[in-house]
Design a protein around this motif. Sequence first.
Motif, PDB file in Angstrom:
ATOM      1  N   PRO A 175      36.822  34.293  34.663  1.00 51.75           N
ATOM      2  CA  PRO A 175      36.829  32.706  34.278  1.00 51.75           C
ATOM      3  C   PRO A 175      37.853  32.136  35.210  1.00 51.75           C
ATOM      4  O   PRO A 175      39.059  32.724  35.613  1.00 51.75           O
ATOM      5  N   THR A 176      37.845  30.889  35.462  1.00 51.73           N
ATOM      6  CA  THR A 176      38.563  30.279  36.448  1.00 51.73           C
ATOM      7  C   THR A 176      39.904  30.175  35.630  1.00 51.73           C
ATOM      8  O   THR A 176      40.033  29.711  34.584  1.00 51.73           O
ATOM      9  N   GLY A 177      41.031  30.434  36.713  1.00 52.51           N
ATOM     10  CA  GLY A 177      42.432  30.528  35.966  1.00 52.51           C
ATOM     11  C   GLY A 177      42.816  31.583  35.207  1.00 52.51           C
ATOM     12  O   GLY A 177      43.872  31.753  34.891  1.00 52.51           O
ATOM     13  N   THR A 178      41.586  32.702  35.102  1.00 54.83           N
ATOM     14  CA  THR A 178      42.043  33.866  34.552  1.00 54.83           C
ATOM     15  C   THR A 178      42.576  35.039  35.715  1.00 54.83           C
ATOM     16  O   THR A 178      42.054  34.980  36.773  1.00 54.83           O
ATOM     17  N   ARG A 179      43.707  35.493  35.403  1.00 54.50           N
ATOM     18  CA  ARG A 179      44.577  36.442  36.193  1.00 54.50           C
ATOM     19  C   ARG A 179      44.008  37.851  36.016  1.00 54.50           C
ATOM     20  O   ARG A 179      43.830  38.302  34.977  1.00 54.50           O
ATOM     21  N   ALA A 180      43.838  38.640  37.073  1.00 55.87           N
ATOM     22  CA  ALA A 180      43.264  39.912  36.996  1.00 55.87           C
ATOM     23  C   ALA A 180      44.359  40.850  36.627  1.00 55.87           C
ATOM     24  O   ALA A 180      45.578  40.592  36.606  1.00 55.87           O
ATOM     25  N   ARG A 181      43.780  41.462  35.862  1.00 58.14           N
ATOM     26  CA  ARG A 181      44.693  42.823  34.993  1.00 58.14           C
ATOM     27  C   ARG A 181      45.013  43.876  36.029  1.00 58.14           C
ATOM     28  O   ARG A 181      44.139  44.222  36.834  1.00 58.14           O
ATOM     29  N   ARG A 182      46.078  44.465  35.804  1.00 59.57           N
ATOM     30  CA  ARG A 182      46.655  45.406  36.502  1.00 59.57           C
ATOM     31  C   ARG A 182      46.119  46.781  36.002  1.00 59.57           C
ATOM     32  O   ARG A 182      45.903  46.814  34.664  1.00 59.57           O
ATOM     33  N   LEU A 183      45.924  48.029  37.028  1.00 57.76           N
ATOM     34  CA  LEU A 183      45.342  48.915  36.514  1.00 57.76           C
ATOM     35  C   LEU A 183      46.495  49.721  35.673  1.00 57.76           C
ATOM     36  O   LEU A 183      47.154  49.823  35.916  1.00 57.76           O
ATOM     37  N   ARG A 184      45.718  50.073  34.898  1.00 58.54           N
ATOM     38  CA  ARG A 184      46.518  51.099  33.873  1.00 58.54           C
ATOM     39  C   ARG A 184      47.164  52.349  34.391  1.00 58.54           C
ATOM     40  O   ARG A 184      46.399  53.035  35.393  1.00 58.54           O
ATOM     41  N   PRO A 185      48.235  52.965  34.212  1.00 62.36           N
ATOM     42  CA  PRO A 185      48.492  54.309  34.850  1.00 62.36           C
ATOM     43  C   PRO A 185      47.745  55.188  34.177  1.00 62.36           C
ATOM     44  O   PRO A 185      47.351  55.277  33.054  1.00 62.36           O
ATOM     45  N   VAL A 186      47.627  56.577  34.947  1.00 59.92           N
ATOM     46  CA  VAL A 186      46.842  57.830  34.414  1.00 59.92           C
ATOM     47  C   VAL A 186      47.631  58.326  33.508  1.00 59.92           C
ATOM     48  O   VAL A 186      48.884  58.977  34.073  1.00 59.92           O
ATOM     49  N   VAL A 187      47.567  58.495  32.156  1.00 60.47           N
ATOM     50  CA  VAL A 187      48.402  59.451  31.254  1.00 60.47           C
ATOM     51  C   VAL A 187      47.725  60.460  30.958  1.00 60.47           C
ATOM     52  O   VAL A 187      46.654  60.632  30.403  1.00 60.47           O
ATOM     53  N   ASN A 188      48.360  61.656  31.023  1.00 62.59           N
ATOM     54  CA  ASN A 188      47.824  62.902  30.883  1.00 62.59           C
ATOM     55  C   ASN A 188      49.054  63.821  29.940  1.00 62.59           C
ATOM     56  O   ASN A 188      50.291  63.339  29.619  1.00 62.59           O
TER      57      ASN A 188
END
Length: 325
Positions: A175-188
């Motif tokens: 949606p307009t004005g929505t900032r993309a989210r950062r990728l999450r780290p790979v947790v193992n």
Amino acid sequence: MEAAAKGESGASDELGARLKAYEGRAASVTGRGKDLVNEPMIRHWCEAMGDTDPAYTGPDAIAPPTMLQAWTMGGLSGHTGRAGAHDELFDLLDEAGCTSVVATDCEQEYLRPLRLGDEVGFDTVIESVSDRKTTKLGTGYFVTTRTDVRVGQDLVGTHRFRILKYAPARQKQEPTGTRARRLRPVVNRDNAGFWEGVERHQLLIQRCTDCGTLRHPWLPGCNACGGLDWDTVEASGEGTVYSYVVMHHPPFPAFDPPYAVGLIELAEGVRIVSNVVGVPYDKVRIGLPVRLEFRRYDEPDADDEGGPLVLPVFRVLEDRAGGVG
């Protein structure tokens, strides 16, 4: 990546049938390493990895097993002896719209150490092509190549490399004005403790309980003595910029290039990669003192099951950055 993939079987996959015909065909034949196994390359590798094992130094040195692929790489000029099957396979995928590629994993098997002066030879085959898969990135095929590495007639190791060649999925419009989210780290299981510490605003460093060596990133065993038992110490947060790069391209959602990514040497002696903040990207310099801080990203909402993301970053101290903060 493969955990997110699902098979798409069916008689309609004519491309998949054509691709399967390439299994077992040569991708390169009678390749030769461009350099004999040598001490300078081993030294550079060990310095980059922080590996101080004495087995890798001196006149009787062996090469670290994880260098296996390094001895077969062709560099900018490439290798002679490359077979056409590999290019034909990729041409078929490109023609079908599978124009993007991402490496997914590799597997190595070591049969005997490589020693100074060894001349490495290798052969590569297309070992397998998966059925058509749909992933979050798009739809395509996993292609696995196997490289057998030899010294003379002796097989010394095997390297399997798997890539996904795919047609990119259409990106969901935010949606307009929505900032993309950062990728999450790979947790193992090997690094979960580190990320649990970050959530508590603690930067935890592994410490071998056998020899006391600190290490980062987190590993299941000590690269100094091989010990498997460890505990942690909390970093003081003080450090310096050991090296850095300025990212201009490619652009990633949730990031605004250009920005500085630093290799930070902590006061405890280990190094960590993170963003350098507090000064413009063009003011970052090697040797600048920095201090750890934790930043919170992505406020939780109904679409974010993981909640907010906390990451360690490093702020340049004002007194060494011309008062810019």
